[in-house]
Enzyme design. Structure first.
Site, PDB file in Angstrom:
ATOM      1  N   ASP A  71      33.223  38.509  41.357  1.00 38.21           N
ATOM      2  CA  ASP A  71      34.229  38.243  40.568  1.00 38.21           C
ATOM      3  C   ASP A  71      35.353  38.338  42.249  1.00 38.21           C
ATOM      4  OD1 ASP A  71      36.518  37.585  38.742  1.00 38.21           O
ATOM      5  OD2 ASP A  71      37.574  40.007  39.962  1.00 38.21           O
ATOM      6  N   SER A  72      36.688  37.836  42.304  1.00 40.44           N
ATOM      7  CA  SER A  72      37.480  37.524  43.538  1.00 40.44           C
ATOM      8  C   SER A  72      37.902  39.188  43.457  1.00 40.44           C
ATOM      9  CB  SER A  72      38.632  36.708  42.890  1.00 40.44           C
ATOM     10  OG  SER A  72      39.139  37.417  41.778  1.00 40.44           O
ATOM     11  N   CYS A  85      34.003  35.845  36.479  1.00 39.30           N
ATOM     12  CA  CYS A  85      35.248  35.148  37.337  1.00 39.30           C
ATOM     13  C   CYS A  85      35.203  33.604  36.499  1.00 39.30           C
ATOM     14  CB  CYS A  85      35.526  35.342  38.733  1.00 39.30           C
ATOM     15  SG  CYS A  85      36.858  34.135  39.128  1.00 39.30           S
ATOM     16  N   GLU A  92      46.783  44.133  39.119  1.00 39.09           N
ATOM     17  CA  GLU A  92      46.045  44.279  40.105  1.00 39.09           C
ATOM     18  C   GLU A  92      46.621  45.240  40.893  1.00 39.09           C
ATOM     19  OE1 GLU A  92      43.186  42.865  43.027  1.00 39.09           O
ATOM     20  OE2 GLU A  92      41.909  42.798  40.705  1.00 39.09           O
ATOM     21  N   CYS A 152      40.216  35.606  31.270  1.00 44.46           N
ATOM     22  CA  CYS A 152      40.301  35.688  32.715  1.00 44.46           C
ATOM     23  C   CYS A 152      39.685  37.331  32.946  1.00 44.46           C
ATOM     24  CB  CYS A 152      41.850  35.936  33.201  1.00 44.46           C
ATOM     25  SG  CYS A 152      41.918  36.673  34.570  1.00 44.46           S
ATOM     26  N   HIS A 168      39.886  40.109  34.561  1.00 42.51           N
ATOM     27  CA  HIS A 168      41.374  41.082  34.494  1.00 42.51           C
ATOM     28  C   HIS A 168      41.850  41.314  33.491  1.00 42.51           C
ATOM     29  CE1 HIS A 168      40.838  40.186  38.941  1.00 42.51           C
ATOM     30  NE2 HIS A 168      41.606  41.675  38.762  1.00 42.51           N
TER      31      HIS A 168
HETATM   32  N1  DGL Z   1      39.278  37.798  37.460  1.00 43.09           N
HETATM   33  C1  DGL Z   1      39.248  36.758  37.227  1.00 43.09           C
HETATM   34  C2  DGL Z   1      39.203  35.354  36.605  1.00 43.09           C
HETATM   35  O1  DGL Z   1      38.513  35.450  35.369  1.00 43.09           O
HETATM   36  C3  DGL Z   1      40.717  35.684  38.260  1.00 43.09           C
HETATM   37  C4  DGL Z   1      41.471  36.433  39.038  1.00 43.09           C
HETATM   38  C5  DGL Z   1      41.819  35.874  39.719  1.00 43.09           C
HETATM   39  O2  DGL Z   1      42.749  34.992  40.294  1.00 43.09           O
HETATM   40  O3  DGL Z   1      41.946  36.498  41.454  1.00 43.09           O
HETATM   41  O4  DGL Z   1      39.767  34.515  36.345  1.00 43.09           O
END
Ligand code: DGL
Length: 275
Positions: free
Chosen positions: A12-13, A75, A160, A194, A196
């Protein structure tokens, strides 16, 4: 590590992929796992297609070099912008027997058993929404459904920066959900597209009308991976099974450990790497 070390790579990012990994580990604890968060370059959500593709390819290559035979892009942004190109263009050169899987297709597959109205909402990063990946995937499986996508560019930064529980977060939760629901009054299923967003779940749930089913991806991806490994014994037999979990981050590991422990609900001891 032992010579037959071949973990499942999870990328993931940043921290979001841990919400996927948590459910995968719960469902399939026997396998070894290697998590990589590109925290130094997160968030990816507002970045260009080319950059997300390049960063994701670097991460996948790194994980392959560590012995991973199978990598999950945990991600949505990377799945939307990089998965197909990596599968088609890079995999033949990187290792034709290796596999890279994303999170969008398995998520879309579940909506048919949930929605009654056929009106689906998608909340995701600007990149995921701009790619229209959910609309396109849903169009293949359920051509009669209507998909309404809403970008939530402030949600990943809130998570974050550990602001997911703050009063300030309420403003942005309300803002994007209001914008989504203004697109259609018939939405009965909303995908949290997402990884997150599960950390914002309590606030999202409170703002969403009661008749709306919210889909979190963790258990969906875990079930889909389980099915995949049953259907692909040739991949399954190449994954090592010592129940080992390792974490890598491109940022400061102490910082990562603190946040990652919250996401995973477990003690984390990460190692720093450069991509
Ligand atoms: N967790 C990532 C997703 O599912 C996105 C986070 C980011 O913007 O880096 O899209």
């Amino acid at each position: 590590m032992a010579q037959n070390y071949s973990p499942i790579g999870i990328f993931d990012s940043g921290y979001g992929g841990l919400t996927i990994m948590r459910e995968i580990v719960r469902k399939l604890p026997q396998y070894d796992y290697l998590y990589l968060g590109d925290n130094a370059r997160a968030p990816y959500g507002n970045r260009s297609f080319e950059l997300v593709y390049r960063f994701t390819l670097e991460a996948v290559t790194y994980l392959f070099n560590q012995g991973c035979e199978l990598v999950i892009l945990a991600c949505n942004t990377a799945s939307a912008k990089a998965l197909r190109t990596i599968q088609q263009r890079n995999l033949p050169l990187l290792g034709p027997s290796k596999r890279v899987l994303g999170v969008i297709r398995p998520t879309v597959e579940t909506i048919g058993s949930i929605t009654k109205s056929g009106n689906i909402g998608v909340l995701g990063t600007a990149g995921t929404v701009a790619s229209e990946s959910y609309t396109l995937e849903a169009g293949k499986l359920y051509p009669n459904y209507k998909v309404f996508e809403q970008a939530c560019p402030m949600w990943v930064p809130l998570v974050e920066n550990r602001e997911y529980d703050s009063d300030g977060a309420d403003y942005f939760i309300n803002k994007y959900i209001t914008q989504l629901l203004a697109q259609s009054s018939d939405i009965d299923t909303v995908i949290l597209a997402c990884t997150h967003y599960p950390l914002l779940m309590d606030k999202i749930r409170r703002r969403m009308p009661d008749n709306v089913t919210l889909l979190e991806q963790g258990s969906i991806v875990a079930n889909s991976l389980n099915d995949y490994l049953i259907r692909h014994p040739e991949i399954k037999q190449r994954i090592s099974v010592s129940g080992n979990r390792q974490y890598l981050t491109t940022e400061n590991p102490e910082k990562f450990n603190e946040m990652a422990s919250i996401f995973m609900g477990d003690f984390i001891d990460a190692e720093h790497i450069e991509l």
